[in-house]
Design an enzyme around this catalytic site. Structure first.
Site: not given
Ligand code: BG6
Length: 301
Positions: A169, A80, A273
């Site tokens: 991302h 994360r 992103e």
């Molecule tokens: C973003 C999405 O790119 O990623 C969101 O637009 C999402 O909707 C976020 O909640 C995080 O995703 P994840 O799968 O890493 O929890």
């Protein structure tokens, strides 16, 4: 150097194969292997797990990327923060909700294929992996700027065309999401994922963040400029080969629902992103390739 399938990727093996000044390998969080860059101009980190950049700091600046203190570092789980690679789908799988969100690229260990030095004191790494029938090559250049380039190829003997979505991302560190603005998407329509995925017209204004924000802007190839008055800095995310940009902050309730995201961390980040998702998904025919790139730079205001 072309890796062999049997090449081990322990820190010791990698140090032997890629002996470069300013680069080392170690076991980082959760015992996962990472490359650590430390030169006169930049420090950075990249985990082989997900080919995931978790740190980028050009000298004279604070950390550009945000990492959650609650992040998990485990095989099969996403990290994360930093720069997860979403591929070959974005968000939930379109037809099978047992498959992992944002695809498999961020969940598997990539192979480090080559490393090189740049004249500016930076270091480049090239990683590769295979997902479904796609061959992926990812160039990461840690320098005064962070340059990321994801090339996806379909082998020439592929029986049929294939479609994919992708996103770099990028989680950016901010002083307080309520104080920052993002310019560059004023003239782009967007899908508002907070408001039942409604299609929204261009606002004509830079983005400000009064609450949860989850938007897919398309079509857009524009760079985004994030202004952070409290940190006295501007971060620019420029891109190529990308027709969509996702802007995300989970705010209070959504971050509380995510086990790997601290409940009080949401003010400190925003995701901008570089993507090809939804209507911008890419179709490749046998023998074709597609390249998407993001360049992240920072300057003092
Ligand atoms: C973003 C999405 O790119 O990623 C969101 O637009 C999402 O909707 C976020 O909640 C995080 O995703 P994840 O799968 O890493 O929890």
């Amino acid at each position: 150097m072309t890796p062999n399938p049997g090449d081990a990727q322990t820190p010791e093996d990698l140090k032997e194969r890629f002996c470069f000044r300013g680069l080392t390998f170690e076991r980082g969080s959760g015992g996962l292997v990472r490359a650590v860059v430390s030169t006169d101009s930049v420090t950075g980190e990249l985990y082989l797990h997900g080919a995931h950049v978790t740190a980028f700091r050009p000298h004279g600046h604070e950390s550009v990327l945000w990492m959650s203190a609650a992040s998990v570092f485990e095989p099969g789980k996403p990290i994360r923060g930093g720069v997860p690679i979403c591929f070959p789908w974005f968000g939930p799988h379109p037809s099978d909700n047992t498959l992992p969100g944002h695809g498999r690229a961020r969940l598997q260990e990539w192979t480090l294929a080559s490393v090189w030095n740049f004249d500016d004191g930076g270091i480049g790494l090239q990683l590769q992996t295979v997902i479904d029938n796609f061959e992926l090559s990812y160039h990461v250049h840690f320098g005064r700027r962070l340059e990321l380039e994801l090339r996806v190829s379909l082998p020439s003997d592929a029986a049929s065309p294939a479609i994919f979505e992708e996103a770099l991302h990028t989680y950016l560190a901010v002083s307080d999401i309520r104080q920052v603005r993002v310019a560059g998407l004023e003239s782009s329509e967007f899908i508002d994922k907070v408001g039942n995925a409604a299609s929204m017209p261009a606002t004509g204004e830079p983005i400000e963040f009064p609450g949860e924000t989850d938007r897919v802007y398309a079509p857009t190839s524009s760079p985004c400029v994030l202004t952070d008055p409290e940190k006295c800095r501007t971060i620019t995310v420029a891109k190529a080969g990308s027709q969509s940009t996702v802007v995300w902050n989970p705010w209070i309730a959504k971050s509380a629902r995510m086990p790997d995201f601290g409940d009080h961390e949401w003010p400190g980040m925003v995701c901008i992103e570089t993507a090809n998702v939804g209507a911008s998904a890419v179709t490749l025919h046998a023998g074709q390739s597609h390249t998407m790139a993001a360049v992240i730079s920072v300057s003092h205001n």
